[in-house]
Design a protein around this motif. Structure first.
Motif, PDB file in Angstrom:
ATOM      1  N   UNK A   6      10.828  16.381  -2.699  1.00 20.09           N
ATOM      2  CA  UNK A   6      11.384  15.475  -1.700  1.00 20.09           C
ATOM      3  C   UNK A   6      10.626  14.150  -1.625  1.00 20.09           C
ATOM      4  N   UNK A   7       9.806  13.856  -2.614  1.00 18.06           N
ATOM      5  CA  UNK A   7       9.041  12.610  -2.577  1.00 18.06           C
ATOM      6  C   UNK A   7       9.953  11.420  -2.828  1.00 18.06           C
ATOM      7  N   UNK A   8       9.724  10.357  -2.064  1.00 16.48           N
ATOM      8  CA  UNK A   8      10.473   9.110  -2.211  1.00 16.48           C
ATOM      9  C   UNK A   8       9.742   8.206  -3.190  1.00 16.48           C
ATOM     10  N   UNK A   9       8.437   8.130  -3.062  1.00 18.98           N
ATOM     11  CA  UNK A   9       7.615   7.338  -3.978  1.00 18.98           C
ATOM     12  C   UNK A   9       6.518   8.224  -4.538  1.00 18.98           C
ATOM     13  N   UNK A  10       6.400   8.266  -5.858  1.00 15.78           N
ATOM     14  CA  UNK A  10       5.411   9.127  -6.485  1.00 15.78           C
ATOM     15  C   UNK A  10       4.034   8.487  -6.505  1.00 15.78           C
ATOM     16  N   UNK A  11       3.986   7.188  -6.294  1.00 16.24           N
ATOM     17  CA  UNK A  11       2.689   6.513  -6.340  1.00 16.24           C
ATOM     18  C   UNK A  11       2.690   5.341  -5.384  1.00 16.24           C
ATOM     19  N   UNK A  12       1.704   5.306  -4.489  1.00 13.53           N
ATOM     20  CA  UNK A  12       1.499   4.169  -3.595  1.00 13.53           C
ATOM     21  C   UNK A  12       0.119   3.598  -3.878  1.00 13.53           C
TER      22      UNK A  12
ATOM     23  N   UNK B 112     -15.689 -12.564   3.361  1.00 11.81           N
ATOM     24  CA  UNK B 112     -16.804 -13.465   3.050  1.00 11.81           C
ATOM     25  C   UNK B 112     -17.605 -13.819   4.309  1.00 11.81           C
ATOM     26  N   UNK B 113     -18.886 -14.019   4.138  1.00 10.01           N
ATOM     27  CA  UNK B 113     -19.744 -14.370   5.261  1.00 10.01           C
ATOM     28  C   UNK B 113     -20.002 -15.870   5.270  1.00 10.01           C
ATOM     29  N   UNK B 114     -20.484 -16.337   6.407  1.00  9.93           N
ATOM     30  CA  UNK B 114     -20.871 -17.738   6.489  1.00  9.93           C
ATOM     31  C   UNK B 114     -19.920 -18.615   7.268  1.00  9.93           C
ATOM     32  N   UNK B 115     -18.810 -18.039   7.757  1.00  7.77           N
ATOM     33  CA  UNK B 115     -17.855 -18.839   8.528  1.00  7.77           C
ATOM     34  C   UNK B 115     -17.528 -18.115   9.829  1.00  7.77           C
ATOM     35  N   UNK B 116     -17.238 -18.882  10.873  1.00  8.77           N
ATOM     36  CA  UNK B 116     -16.895 -18.293  12.165  1.00  8.77           C
ATOM     37  C   UNK B 116     -15.504 -17.672  12.152  1.00  8.77           C
ATOM     38  N   UNK B 117     -14.594 -18.225  11.334  1.00  8.54           N
ATOM     39  CA  UNK B 117     -13.237 -17.691  11.178  1.00  8.54           C
ATOM     40  C   UNK B 117     -12.965 -17.517   9.695  1.00  8.54           C
ATOM     41  N   UNK B 118     -12.324 -16.398   9.341  1.00  6.41           N
ATOM     42  CA  UNK B 118     -12.040 -16.104   7.940  1.00  6.41           C
ATOM     43  C   UNK B 118     -10.587 -15.689   7.803  1.00  6.41           C
ATOM     44  N   UNK B 119      -9.918 -16.195   6.766  1.00 10.29           N
ATOM     45  CA  UNK B 119      -8.565 -15.769   6.437  1.00 10.29           C
ATOM     46  C   UNK B 119      -8.667 -14.621   5.440  1.00 10.29           C
ATOM     47  N   UNK B 120      -8.320 -13.387   5.827  1.00 12.15           N
ATOM     48  CA  UNK B 120      -8.475 -12.248   4.913  1.00 12.15           C
ATOM     49  C   UNK B 120      -7.517 -12.282   3.725  1.00 12.15           C
ATOM     50  N   UNK B 121      -6.452 -13.061   3.831  1.00 12.16           N
ATOM     51  CA  UNK B 121      -5.501 -13.129   2.731  1.00 12.16           C
ATOM     52  C   UNK B 121      -4.356 -12.146   2.898  1.00 12.16           C
ATOM     53  N   UNK B 122      -3.942 -11.531   1.792  1.00 15.95           N
ATOM     54  CA  UNK B 122      -2.777 -10.652   1.774  1.00 15.95           C
ATOM     55  C   UNK B 122      -3.187  -9.208   1.500  1.00 15.95           C
ATOM     56  N   UNK B 123      -2.419  -8.279   2.065  1.00 17.86           N
ATOM     57  CA  UNK B 123      -2.562  -6.858   1.792  1.00 17.86           C
ATOM     58  C   UNK B 123      -1.225  -6.391   1.235  1.00 17.86           C
ATOM     59  N   UNK B 124      -1.237  -5.868   0.016  1.00 19.40           N
ATOM     60  CA  UNK B 124       0.009  -5.509  -0.665  1.00 19.40           C
ATOM     61  C   UNK B 124       0.050  -4.024  -0.978  1.00 19.40           C
ATOM     62  N   UNK B 125       1.230  -3.429  -0.807  1.00 14.78           N
ATOM     63  CA  UNK B 125       1.471  -2.038  -1.179  1.00 14.78           C
ATOM     64  C   UNK B 125       2.529  -2.013  -2.260  1.00 14.78           C
ATOM     65  N   UNK B 126       2.238  -1.368  -3.368  1.00 11.57           N
ATOM     66  CA  UNK B 126       3.229  -1.193  -4.425  1.00 11.57           C
ATOM     67  C   UNK B 126       3.678   0.260  -4.445  1.00 11.57           C
ATOM     68  N   UNK B 127       4.967   0.452  -4.648  1.00 15.35           N
ATOM     69  CA  UNK B 127       5.560   1.784  -4.665  1.00 15.35           C
ATOM     70  C   UNK B 127       6.304   1.979  -5.977  1.00 15.35           C
ATOM     71  N   UNK B 128       6.146   3.120  -6.601  1.00 16.53           N
ATOM     72  CA  UNK B 128       6.943   3.449  -7.775  1.00 16.53           C
ATOM     73  C   UNK B 128       7.689   4.744  -7.511  1.00 16.53           C
ATOM     74  N   UNK B 129       8.878   4.855  -8.072  1.00 17.73           N
ATOM     75  CA  UNK B 129       9.732   6.006  -7.833  1.00 17.73           C
ATOM     76  C   UNK B 129      10.569   6.272  -9.070  1.00 17.73           C
ATOM     77  N   UNK B 130      10.893   7.529  -9.334  1.00 20.75           N
ATOM     78  CA  UNK B 130      11.734   7.822 -10.495  1.00 20.75           C
ATOM     79  C   UNK B 130      13.171   7.361 -10.328  1.00 20.75           C
TER      80      UNK B 130
END
Length: 216
Positions: A11-17, A61-79
């Motif tokens: 019943x898996x929807x995605x075999x790999x995350x 990163x250190x050294x700044x009072x405010x930091x932009x962490x950037x993007x967090x991405x999830x990839x999914x593969x399915x048969x």
């Protein structure tokens, strides 16, 4: 446990995350899993009706009072469908050297990750050590879990985690008792604990599916 795995595989929807950070942040761990050489973390399969939440630790990163962490991405593969990539743009964060400020912001999402995932992973590791006859490794794993989460909860003061940590002396006693009772009892306790931990990690991770409407 094997029957659960075979049924889930059907019943898996995605075999790999896979989870990856791009930009300012670097993944340290996700639910106790560390990144591979590519800097991403393999999270396993996603099943029909399942709702998964994981606690991710990122380094910025250190050294700044405010930091932009950037993007967090999830990839999914399915048969059955082509690979998908879901991206979240993380909000800028304020940097502080005061742990009381940082950890005080941890809420019930963090507590749930400790109790539902971290604690059950620890129990699985302890069960493996007990079955192997390694009492010191089993006790050291409990101590590691206690120290790590007691430090954070000293600031967060979350009652869910406090209650969880209060259960550890009983677990230590169970481990010690199995080594008094002999190899057969250790094997029995290990199998039962591993199965129970597996079930509790899966419990609550599925969104209840609505019952079909009756046909007229």
């Amino acid at each position: 446990m094997l029957a659960h795995e075979l049924n889930a595989a059907q019943h898996s929807v995605a075999r790999s995350m896979r989870l990856q950070a791009t930009g300012g942040a670097r993944i340290v761990e996700v639910a106790g899993l560390v990144p591979d050489g590519s800097g991403s973390v393999e999270l396993g399969s996603l099943y029909a009706g399942q709702h998964r939440e994981v606690w991710a630790t990122l380094q910025i990163p250190v050294g700044a009072a405010m930091v932009d962490p950037g993007l967090l991405a999830v990839t999914l593969t399915s048969p059955s469908v082509k690979p998908m990539r879901l991206v979240a743009d993380l909000a800028p964060v304020r940097v502080t050297d005061d742990p009381s400020v940082a950890f005080a912001t941890l809420g019930d999402a963090w507590a749930a990750s400790v109790v539902d995932d971290g604690y059950q992973r620890m129990r699985t590791d302890v069960a493996a050590a007990v079955q192997a006859g390694d009492q010191q490794r089993a006790l050291a794993r409990i101590e590691e879990y206690q120290q790590t989460n007691a430090l954070a909860n000293g600031y967060a003061n979350n009652p869910i985690v406090t209650d969880n940590l209060q259960q550890l002396p009983a677990l230590v006693q169970e481990v010690n008792d199995t080594f008094v009772q002999g190899a057969s009892q250790r094997n029995l306790w290990s199998k039962g604990t591993r199965s129970d931990a597996y079930g509790k990690r899966r419990k609550g991770s599925f969104t209840p599916m609505p019952a079909p409407a009756p046909q007229p």
